[in-house]
Scaffold this active site. Structure first.
Site, PDB file in Angstrom:
ATOM      1  N   SER A  42     -17.646 -50.307 -42.770  1.00 24.40           N
ATOM      2  CA  SER A  42     -18.103 -49.004 -43.257  1.00 24.40           C
ATOM      3  C   SER A  42     -17.205 -48.657 -44.443  1.00 24.40           C
ATOM      4  CB  SER A  42     -18.119 -47.943 -42.183  1.00 24.40           C
ATOM      5  OG  SER A  42     -16.709 -47.337 -41.823  1.00 24.40           O
ATOM      6  N   HIS A 163     -20.541 -49.952 -36.521  1.00 20.54           N
ATOM      7  CA  HIS A 163     -19.765 -50.773 -35.517  1.00 20.54           C
ATOM      8  C   HIS A 163     -20.480 -50.942 -34.131  1.00 20.54           C
ATOM      9  CE1 HIS A 163     -15.997 -49.176 -38.048  1.00 20.54           C
ATOM     10  NE2 HIS A 163     -16.833 -50.110 -38.425  1.00 20.54           N
ATOM     11  N   GLU A 172     -16.966 -43.692 -34.190  1.00 20.12           N
ATOM     12  CA  GLU A 172     -15.837 -43.815 -33.264  1.00 20.12           C
ATOM     13  C   GLU A 172     -15.540 -42.428 -32.511  1.00 20.12           C
ATOM     14  OE1 GLU A 172     -12.305 -45.214 -35.708  1.00 20.12           O
ATOM     15  OE2 GLU A 172     -13.723 -46.423 -36.895  1.00 20.12           O
ATOM     16  N   GLU A 213     -14.916 -52.843 -32.851  1.00 21.56           N
ATOM     17  CA  GLU A 213     -13.427 -52.516 -32.527  1.00 21.56           C
ATOM     18  C   GLU A 213     -13.046 -52.642 -31.219  1.00 21.56           C
ATOM     19  OE1 GLU A 213     -12.484 -49.045 -34.840  1.00 21.56           O
ATOM     20  OE2 GLU A 213     -12.944 -50.070 -36.756  1.00 21.56           O
ATOM     21  N   ASP A 250     -14.203 -40.158 -35.330  1.00 22.83           N
ATOM     22  CA  ASP A 250     -14.440 -40.911 -36.782  1.00 22.83           C
ATOM     23  C   ASP A 250     -16.033 -40.830 -36.789  1.00 22.83           C
ATOM     24  OD1 ASP A 250     -14.709 -41.764 -39.268  1.00 22.83           O
ATOM     25  OD2 ASP A 250     -13.545 -43.664 -38.883  1.00 22.83           O
ATOM     26  N   GLU A 293     -12.264 -37.271 -38.472  1.00 19.71           N
ATOM     27  CA  GLU A 293     -12.299 -38.022 -39.556  1.00 19.71           C
ATOM     28  C   GLU A 293     -13.531 -38.048 -40.164  1.00 19.71           C
ATOM     29  OE1 GLU A 293     -10.507 -41.720 -38.404  1.00 19.71           O
ATOM     30  OE2 GLU A 293     -11.325 -43.057 -40.347  1.00 19.71           O
ATOM     31  N   ASP A 320     -10.914 -40.637 -44.787  1.00 21.17           N
ATOM     32  CA  ASP A 320     -10.809 -42.187 -44.812  1.00 21.17           C
ATOM     33  C   ASP A 320     -11.618 -42.449 -46.119  1.00 21.17           C
ATOM     34  OD1 ASP A 320     -10.869 -44.624 -44.703  1.00 21.17           O
ATOM     35  OD2 ASP A 320     -12.183 -44.669 -42.705  1.00 21.17           O
ATOM     36  N   LYS A 345      -5.001 -47.386 -45.135  1.00 16.27           N
ATOM     37  CA  LYS A 345      -5.662 -48.764 -45.096  1.00 16.27           C
ATOM     38  C   LYS A 345      -5.148 -49.356 -46.198  1.00 16.27           C
ATOM     39  CE  LYS A 345      -9.972 -47.675 -42.792  1.00 16.27           C
ATOM     40  NZ  LYS A 345     -11.396 -47.389 -42.978  1.00 16.27           N
ATOM     41  N   HIS A 373      -6.190 -50.083 -38.966  1.00  7.71           N
ATOM     42  CA  HIS A 373      -6.487 -51.441 -39.052  1.00  7.71           C
ATOM     43  C   HIS A 373      -7.805 -51.358 -39.691  1.00  7.71           C
ATOM     44  CE1 HIS A 373      -9.582 -50.762 -35.508  1.00  7.71           C
ATOM     45  NE2 HIS A 373      -9.418 -49.703 -36.212  1.00  7.71           N
ATOM     46  N   LYS A 396      -4.175 -46.045 -35.621  1.00  3.56           N
ATOM     47  CA  LYS A 396      -5.586 -46.374 -35.000  1.00  3.56           C
ATOM     48  C   LYS A 396      -5.746 -47.940 -35.398  1.00  3.56           C
ATOM     49  CE  LYS A 396      -9.769 -45.309 -37.625  1.00  3.56           C
ATOM     50  NZ  LYS A 396     -10.843 -44.560 -37.694  1.00  3.56           N
TER      51      LYS A 396
HETATM   52  P1  PGA Z   1     -14.046 -49.914 -41.278  1.00  3.50           P
HETATM   53  O1  PGA Z   1     -14.155 -48.734 -40.124  1.00  3.50           O
HETATM   54  O2  PGA Z   1     -12.987 -50.615 -41.191  1.00  3.50           O
HETATM   55  O3  PGA Z   1     -15.548 -50.576 -41.076  1.00  3.50           O
HETATM   56  O4  PGA Z   1     -14.236 -49.306 -42.596  1.00  3.50           O
HETATM   57  C1  PGA Z   1     -12.841 -48.087 -39.810  1.00  3.50           C
HETATM   58  C2  PGA Z   1     -12.947 -46.820 -40.336  1.00  3.50           C
HETATM   59  O5  PGA Z   1     -14.027 -46.232 -40.886  1.00  3.50           O
HETATM   60  O6  PGA Z   1     -11.960 -46.013 -39.987  1.00  3.50           O
HETATM   61 ZN    ZN Z   2     -13.044 -44.177 -40.780  1.00  3.95          ZN
END
Ligand code: PGA
Ligand code: ZN
Length: 426
Positions: A42, A163, A172, A213, A250, A293, A320, A345, A373, A396
């Site tokens: 995503s 996911h 999430e 995940e 999330d 999130e 994010d 990230k 991650h 996370k």
């Molecule tokens: P992604 O998801 O690594 O697929 O972007 C993680 C997130 O959105 O926090």
């Molecule tokens: Zn996210």
């Protein structure tokens, strides 16, 4: 002074059977440091570019031979002879060779693999644990970490969105141990609750296979049902919501936003921004969310400002996709008070140095820091050291299950013991 002697890259697989880049750096001492990069599903529109081959004959177009070649032929040779402890210098050289704003020429995956391997090589050269070395780098950027400690884990227990199995819109569903707890106690709570959720889903006849995940990907009717499952399960454990653990989400809302409205199973028709804001207030009233999130689309700045104003005193509103670990977007968000926490990230921006600079900006704005991650991961645990070194508040790393997730949580367990032994000896 240590010197970089040789750099090479390998096309390896991530946890989703997609290729990714691993980079090795050999120092003049003969020591070798290896690092690999994760990959999102995503992904935000504003992230740096992940270079893929787009050759349909290999790995459904997802090969990274071009990125590997860029490390072997361009990035690697350019840093041979450099001092790995000069992370700024190495990263500037890498960035300069690309020279595009989103690293689209050589690929953020190629560049980050070298940048990460360099940070690991420098920790070896200095005989420092990686988290201590990252802390040195953080200090050089003016990031103040009062005492090194292990961040609070954010466990992704139920996987939806891109996911999951396809029927939950929110991506999430988190269980977060109280920050006052020792990491090892929080990890135990998380693991026990995770197993109880599995048992609960099985009892209900819901699908209890897992998503990208490691969280369960059940077939439930609404997103609120997933929160209900968490509440119901936690009630069956010795832990109490609001005392031992907290809930969070999330939403990754950009992925069900059609340019105008948001389509979610909880509502019979698409809802506009105000409807989503009302729904979050309602969910927060029932579930007392600790973390929310990406509640809105990544470019809906006024909505973000609004939700931070209304819920920000009680809930961490985390950017994010909104921020994409990008300094320009972080600057805009701090100026506009669009959120009060950042998901960090490194592969959204592409170098260790730029990631540290973003963390410094977020700290200056008094935001909370969540180190993260990606959904496509390898067993590389360096992100755990990175989180400790920069003084992140939360980590996370997915569910407390699956090898590529527990590689990072287990690394935090080791660091916690190492830090407590160091304190005893001090
Ligand atoms: P992604 O998801 O690594 O697929 O972007 C993680 C997130 O959105 O926090
Ligand atoms: Zn996210």
């Amino acid at each position: 002074m240590a010197k970089i002697q040789k750099v090479w890259a390998v096309e390896i697989l991530d946890s989703r059977a997609n290729p990714t880049v691993e980079c090795a750096i050999q120092l003049d001492s003969g020591a070798v440091a290896v690092a690999s990069v994760p990959s999102g599903a995503s992904t935000g529109t504003h992230e740096a570019l992940e270079l893929r081959d787009n050759d349909p004959e290999r790995f459904k177009g997802k090969g990274v031979v071009k990125a590997v070649t860029n490390v072997n032929q361009v990035l690697g040779p350019a840093i041979v002879g450099m001092d790995p402890t000069d992370q700024d210098g190495v990263d500037n050289r890498l960035k300069g060779l690309d020279s595009t704003p989103n690293k689209s020429k050589l690929g953020a995956n190629a560049i980050l693999s070298v940048s990460l391997a360099n940070a690991k090589a420098a920790s070896i050269a200095n005989n420092f644990a990686p988290y201590k070395w990252v802390n040195q780098l953080a200090q050089r950027k003016g990031i103040v970490v009062q005492t090194l400690k292990v961040p609070t884990p954010v466990f992704n227990m139920i996987n939806g969105g891109l996911h999951g199995a396809g029927n939950l819109d929110f991506q999430e569903f988190f269980v977060i141990p109280a920050s006052s707890k020792k990491f090892s106690d929080g990890l135990r709570e998380g693991a026990e609750i995770y197993l109880s959720i599995g048992e609960n889903l099985k009892r209900r006849g819901a699908i209890h296979s897992v998503g990208d995940e490691g969280g369960y990907a059940p077939n439930l009717f609404t997103n609120a049902d997933a929160l209900e499952i968490l509440v119901e399960t936690i009630k069956q454990t010795p832990y109490a919501i609001g005392r031992d653990v907290f809930l969070g989400l999330d939403v990754a809302a950009s992925h069900f936003f059609n340019g105008n409205a948001y389509s979610i199973r909880d509502k019979s028709a698409p809802v506009e921004e105000n409807g989503m804001l009302d729904y979050y207030r309602e969910l927060n009233g029932t579930y007392h969310l600790a973390i929310l999130e990406d509640p809105l689309n990544e470019d809906s700045w006024s909505g973000w400002k609004n939700i931070t104003q209304t819920l920000g005193a009680e809930v961490l509103i985390v950017g994010d996709d909104l921020l994409a670990t990008n300094p320009q977007r972080v600057q805009k968000a701090t100026a506009e008070h669009a959120c009060n926490a950042i998901l960090v990230k490194p592969n959204q921006i592409g170098t260790v140095t730029e990631t540290l600079e973003v963390i410094k900006m977020a700290r200056d704005a008094n935001w909370k820091i969540i180190i993260s991650h990606r959904s496509g991961e390898t067993n590389d645990w360096f992100i755990a050291d990175f989180g400790v070194g920069v003084g992140a508040d939360y980590a996370k790393f997915g569910a407390p299950a699956r090898g590529e997730r527990v590689a990072k949580y287990n690394r935090l367990s080791s660091i916690e013991v190492e830090l407590s032994l160091a304190n005893q000896n001090a």
